[in-house]
Design a protein around this motif. Structure first.
Motif, PDB file in Angstrom:
ATOM      1  N   GLY A 559      33.578  52.196   3.871  1.00 21.69           N
ATOM      2  CA  GLY A 559      33.252  53.395   3.102  1.00 21.69           C
ATOM      3  C   GLY A 559      32.143  53.142   2.090  1.00 21.69           C
ATOM      4  O   GLY A 559      31.489  52.088   2.080  1.00 21.69           O
ATOM      5  N   ILE A 560      31.941  54.130   1.219  1.00 18.25           N
ATOM      6  CA  ILE A 560      30.873  54.086   0.216  1.00 18.25           C
ATOM      7  C   ILE A 560      31.514  54.027  -1.164  1.00 18.25           C
ATOM      8  O   ILE A 560      32.428  54.789  -1.468  1.00 18.25           O
ATOM      9  CB  ILE A 560      29.963  55.326   0.313  1.00 18.25           C
ATOM     10  N   ALA A 561      31.023  53.102  -1.986  1.00 21.04           N
ATOM     11  CA  ALA A 561      31.551  53.014  -3.350  1.00 21.04           C
ATOM     12  C   ALA A 561      31.305  54.323  -4.092  1.00 21.04           C
ATOM     13  O   ALA A 561      30.256  54.950  -3.935  1.00 21.04           O
ATOM     14  CB  ALA A 561      30.905  51.842  -4.096  1.00 21.04           C
ATOM     15  N   GLU A 562      32.295  54.727  -4.898  1.00 24.95           N
ATOM     16  CA  GLU A 562      32.175  56.005  -5.617  1.00 24.95           C
ATOM     17  C   GLU A 562      30.946  56.023  -6.518  1.00 24.95           C
ATOM     18  O   GLU A 562      30.312  57.052  -6.708  1.00 24.95           O
ATOM     19  CB  GLU A 562      33.444  56.247  -6.449  1.00 24.95           C
ATOM     20  N   ALA A 563      30.604  54.861  -7.082  1.00 26.84           N
ATOM     21  CA  ALA A 563      29.439  54.807  -7.978  1.00 26.84           C
ATOM     22  C   ALA A 563      28.136  54.996  -7.236  1.00 26.84           C
ATOM     23  O   ALA A 563      27.113  55.328  -7.834  1.00 26.84           O
ATOM     24  CB  ALA A 563      29.425  53.462  -8.726  1.00 26.84           C
ATOM     25  N   HIS A 564      28.166  54.805  -5.876  1.00 23.18           N
ATOM     26  CA  HIS A 564      26.930  54.905  -5.098  1.00 23.18           C
ATOM     27  C   HIS A 564      26.756  56.252  -4.427  1.00 23.18           C
ATOM     28  O   HIS A 564      25.702  56.519  -3.849  1.00 23.18           O
ATOM     29  CB  HIS A 564      26.910  53.807  -4.024  1.00 23.18           C
ATOM     30  N   LEU A 565      27.800  57.105  -4.445  1.00 21.01           N
ATOM     31  CA  LEU A 565      27.709  58.377  -3.728  1.00 21.01           C
ATOM     32  C   LEU A 565      26.589  59.262  -4.256  1.00 21.01           C
ATOM     33  O   LEU A 565      25.931  59.974  -3.500  1.00 21.01           O
ATOM     34  CB  LEU A 565      29.052  59.119  -3.820  1.00 21.01           C
ATOM     35  N   ALA A 603      30.468  61.574   2.398  1.00 24.19           N
ATOM     36  CA  ALA A 603      31.767  61.554   1.737  1.00 24.19           C
ATOM     37  C   ALA A 603      32.599  60.428   2.339  1.00 24.19           C
ATOM     38  O   ALA A 603      32.284  59.891   3.416  1.00 24.19           O
ATOM     39  CB  ALA A 603      32.494  62.896   1.909  1.00 24.19           C
ATOM     40  N   ASN A 604      33.644  60.031   1.626  1.00 26.93           N
ATOM     41  CA  ASN A 604      34.585  59.036   2.108  1.00 26.93           C
ATOM     42  C   ASN A 604      35.770  59.741   2.769  1.00 26.93           C
ATOM     43  O   ASN A 604      36.246  60.782   2.298  1.00 26.93           O
ATOM     44  CB  ASN A 604      35.072  58.152   0.968  1.00 26.93           C
TER      45      ASN A 604
END
Length: 632
Positions: A559-565, A603-604
């Motif tokens: 997934g994608i880190a929340e800080a990178h979204l 999105a994750n």
């Protein structure tokens, strides 16, 4: 005898008071006019300085990605891997073509020791080839693995330039990896200065040593704002930043400083010693510079004198009116004895008053015309400023061309890998005398080369505000094409592929090649994300609403880190290891979707992994639809 003496004393006192009042009125009006004119001049100077600083910063920063892009080219890496076994001429010609296309001064390549091995100016008498630049900070920064920046005089041409550098890595993954060389791009600063000369102000740019290396007035260049100390001169000689220039003091003198860092300055000698100037400073922290503007104080002085004259004239009119009133009262008390003289005095005073009023009226009319002309001139200046701002915004849009050019290499990787796989399979089929299968593989290779040519051609189309190739596209065909590129990788990686595609074609409006490019990029990113997953899964879902179609490409990776979204679609943002990507794929994909009238979101997934969703407007189906759709 007492009354005449007392009258003379009163007249002297009244005259003294009138003169004092006149002086006070003129002084106060001149002071207020000076402050207002100085504030207005300061606002104009601040706006001009801010706009010129933004123009300079935008001009320099639009070239900072060029060395990194050149350093990633295979031709540069191949040459540095074995320079003694290759002729530098093809690389020289390539660098010269790049210099012409990018509109820069010079492009050259240094080896590990800092010696120039290839340059765009190979054919000139002052060529850089063979010159050693290991003493330059931009070489030292790049050899340390960073991007370098440097400004100064060229050792060969003695031209003022700004240098960008980037390291060339042959194998970045090795523990003791060291750059094999440095790519350097040089741009000249004269073009920016030509724009400054057209303004009613002087512009200076100084470095952290207060050296004036850019100026609208040529005589001010290569001077120091203040005299340099011996240690400063020794440090400058070591880097050869300004060659053998004497760097004399400019002779600037600060006469007055205000609270908002506004200063009144003059020059003891030099080309600007004929007047006084309003000085403002704007920092440029990106480069460690300060930009200065010098506005002549002539408008302030003119406004001050005009206010003094107007105040004196108005005071004279008021004083004259008061004197006439007092005279009438006095004459009224003595009209029996001085009736005839009163009439003569009033007639003479009336004539003088009418003449004075007429003269003052002419002066006021001329002043009003001048003020109207100045107001119109300011309106024209504001219109020119707005036009310049619009041009800067359009120039920023065209800077996306450089990002797309840097990402073309990334977009061609997957078709090249597919061509390689089809070629290897074709050779094997020929060995086994399975000519039909070999012919089918060769047909796929031909189709992929056509697709690669279309992808390269889009660099020219991307400069337009919107795509010219609007057509109906069946989304299932684009998905089938993209999966066909990754068929070998899907089979070898034991990846579970789930497709939820409707049997009936879903048609959208757009550009076939650019839409396929976006889907290929998203599938490539998904495969990259699940390469370390034990049970890799790739899911592709296509749905259609009333007005839009949505294509979701999901994986079960980390997934994608929340800080990178919030940064995932920004240019040059990447979470991969250095050297494995430029961070342009998602940025370019998002821009392509916007150009096609849709959008791209990320999105994750709740169960783990990331999902990227393409949304495009639906198009009416053609008259004759195909009965079946291809599936990968």
């Amino acid at each position: 005898m007492r009354r005449p003496r007392f009258a003379r004393h009163n007249r002297r006192l009244a005259l003294t008071l009138l003169l004092l009042g006149l002086a006070l009125c003129i002084w106060q009006a001149a002071r207020i006019a000076h402050e207002q004119a100085l504030a207005s001049l300061g606002d104009d100077a601040r706006n001009e300085l801010r706009l010129s600083a933004a123009n300079l910063k935008g001009y320099l920063l639009r070239y900072d990605y060029l060395p990194l892009m050149l350093a990633s080219r295979e031709s540069v890496k191949r040459f540095l891997a074995a320079p003694a076994k290759q002729s530098p001429m093809p690389l020289n010609l390539q660098l010269d073509r790049f210099r012409f296309t990018a509109d820069v001064s010079d492009v050259y390549l240094l080896d590990r020791e800092g010696t120039t091995v290839a340059a765009s100016n190979w054919h000139r008498a002052d060529t850089f080839i063979g010159q050693n630049y290991s003493f330059r900070p931009y070489y030292q920064d790049a050899m340390a693995g960073n991007e370098g920046r440097f400004y100064g005089l060229g050792t060969q041409s003695l031209e003022r330039g700004y240098y960008f550098s980037a390291p060339v890595w042959l194998d970045h993954t090795a523990p003791d990896a060291r750059p094999a060389g440095v790519v350097v791009v040089k741009i000249l600063l004269d073009r920016v200065e030509k724009g400054w000369s057209a303004q009613n102000a002087e512009f200076l740019v100084t470095d952290h040593e207060n050296i004036i290396f850019m100026a609208s007035r040529k005589a001010l260049r290569m001077n120091a704002l203040q005299p340099l100390a011996p240690p400063q001169r020794r440090a400058l000689r070591e880097t050869r930043r300004y060659a053998q220039k004497p760097l004399d003091a400019s002779g600037i003198r600060v006469e007055r400083t205000y609270r908002d860092n506004t200063r009144i300055v003059s020059f003891a000698h030099g080309p600007l010693d004929e007047g006084r100037y309003l000085n403002l400073t704007h920092p440029l922290p990106e480069f460690g510079w300060n930009m200065h503007i010098l506005k002549p104080l002539d408008p302030v002085i003119r406004a001050q004198w005009l206010a003094a004259l107007l105040a004196g004239g108005l005071y004279g009119v008021v004083a004259l009116g008061g004197g006439i009133t007092w005279q009438r009262l006095r004459l009224r008390r003595e009209r029996e004895a001085f009736a005839e003289r009163e009439r003569r005095t009033l007639a003479r005073a009336r004539d003088e008053l009418e003449e004075s009023v007429e003269r003052r009226t002419r002066d006021l009319t001329a002043s009003n015309r001048q003020l109207s002309a100045e107001i119109e001139e300011r309106r024209r200046a504001e219109a020119n400023l707005r036009q310049t701002q619009d041009e800067l915004i359009q120039a920023a849009k065209l800077a996306v061309l450089g990002q797309l050019a840097a990402g073309i290499n990334h977009e061609l990787n997957q078709p090249l890998a597919a061509i390689r796989a089809y070629g290897e399979n074709a050779r094997r089929f020929i060995e086994l005398a399975r000519h039909d299968q070999a012919d089918a593989n060769l047909e796929q290779i031909i189709e992929l080369t056509h697709r690669m040519a279309d992808i390269s051609a889009q660099l020219r189309q991307f400069s337009r505000k919107s795509s010219e190739r609007q057509e109906r596209i069946a989304v299932q065909y684009c998905v089938a094409y993209a999966l066909r590129l990754f068929q070998s990788r899907l089979n070898s990686g034991r990846i579970r592929l789930e497709q939820h595609l409707p049997d009936a074609p879903i048609w959208v409006t757009g550009d076939l090649v650019r839409l396929e490019q976006v889907i290929v990029n998203l599938i490539s990113n998904a495969l990259q994300a699940i390469q370390d997953t034990k049970t890799p899964e790739l899911s592709i879902t296509l749905t259609a609403g009333r007005e839009h179609a949505s294509l979701c490409i999901a994986d079960n990776g980390p997934g994608i880190a929340e800080a990178h979204l919030s940064q995932i679609f920004e240019p040059f943002f990447t979470t991969r290891a250095p050297g494995t990507g430029l961070g342009l794929g998602l940025s370019i994909s998002a821009r392509i979707m916007e150009d096609l009238g849709g959008h791209l979101t990320a999105a994750n997934r709740p169960e783990g992994g990331a999902a990227f969703t393409l949304t495009l407007p639906l198009a009416p189906p053609p008259e004759a639809e195909p009965e079946t759709l291809p599936h990968a």
